[in-house]
Design an enzyme around this catalytic site. Structure first.
Site, mmCIF file in Angstrom:
data_model
loop_
_atom_site.group_PDB
_atom_site.id
_atom_site.type_symbol
_atom_site.label_atom_id
_atom_site.label_comp_id
_atom_site.label_asym_id
_atom_site.label_seq_id
_atom_site.Cartn_x
_atom_site.Cartn_y
_atom_site.Cartn_z
ATOM 1 N N TYR A 66 -18.212 12.211 21.023
ATOM 2 C CA TYR A 66 -18.000 13.327 21.931
ATOM 3 C C TYR A 66 -16.497 13.384 22.192
ATOM 4 O O TYR A 66 -15.966 12.677 23.045
ATOM 5 C CB TYR A 66 -18.785 13.135 23.232
ATOM 6 N N ASP B 30 -19.972 16.365 18.915
ATOM 7 C CA ASP B 30 -19.166 17.469 19.446
ATOM 8 C C ASP B 30 -17.701 17.115 19.227
ATOM 9 O O ASP B 30 -17.140 16.286 19.933
ATOM 10 C CB ASP B 30 -19.482 17.652 20.928
#
Length: 251
Positions: free
Chosen positions: A99, A139
């Site tokens: 992330y 992400d």
């Protein structure tokens, strides 16, 4: 083997959706980002082993698998005090779940984002992408090309689409990673993030911030990848602002 990557934007709020994805798409491995909880409060998933690297109310990643997790590492030098990285070895596949920091427009968070990725590239040097099965997903908070933003004129020079950020994604590809979404959709605008504001998902005004990148030996086993936009379009259960991706490999 089916692998899903999904920025859940709070696992406590998205638990039902995650369980539905696992069951409906026969997911074997799921990599989640922005879980926004500590390990003790992470939900249980039937028949899955989970490695959880959590943080109270912010950030956090988790990797869950129906297969044995042969090895793992929570965190690395690049995340500093923020929970943003998990490495797992599953089915002889080296899986890195990230992330990445969002960054900002050339301020402190931009510098942190560059530092994070520099340290990530250092971590990846331990793998031989020509011989080993390596997958990095999550992400990335980068929209790589004009195909990854709904309006290039609007997003030119904005955070996630800055030249330095886009160059990071190019570096992954130049080093030998293969973007499975782009292999399936080479010339099509496809997105994995839609802002909650302005009914963006219904206007197809999105960004592609989430990726599944694989080494050549793993790409040889690649079968298909799906972008589950229909889950983002549903009003109930309340969706994440990100779209789950599911890749299938002949393993």
């Amino acid at each position: 083997m089916k692998l899903c990557t999904f920025n859940v934007n709070s696992i406590r709020q998205r638990e039902e959706i995650v369980k539905n994805i696992i069951n409906e798409y026969n997911v074997d491995v799921i990599c989640m980002q922005e879980i926004k909880t500590e390990e003790d409060n992470f939900p249980k998933f039937d028949n899955m082993h989970c490695i959880i690297h959590g943080q109270k109310k912010l950030n956090g990643v988790a990797t869950c698998s129906v297969f044995e997790i042969e090895n793992y590492q929570k965190g690395f030098e690049g995340e500093l005090s923020e929970a943003r990285f998990i490495y797992t070895l599953i089915n002889n596949i080296h899986i890195i779940n990230i992330y990445a920091p969002l960054g900002d427009n050339y301020g402190e968070r931009f510098e942190y984002k560059i530092y994070f990725y520099n340290k990530l590239f250092e971590f990846l040097k331990r793998f031989d992408l020509n011989k080993q099965k390596v997958l990095i997903c999550g992400d990335f908070n980068i929209s790589h090309t004009s195909l990854d933003v709904w309006d290039e004129e609007i997003w030119d020079g904005e955070v996630t689409h800055l030249p330095e950020e886009r160059a990071i994604l190019s570096k992954f590809l130049d080093s030998g990673f293969i973007d499975v979404i782009r292999k399936k959709h080479p010339n099509e605008k496809v997105f994995s993030f839609y802002d909650y504001r302005g009914a963006a998902v219904y206007k197809n005004e999105g960004l592609r911030l989430d990726y599944i990148l694989v080494s050549e030996p793993l790409f040889e086993k690649f079968k298909d990848v799906e972008i589950l936009t229909e889950i983002r379009r549903k009003r109930k259960p309340t969706p994440s602002d990100h779209v789950p991706l599911v890749a299938e490999f002949d393993i």
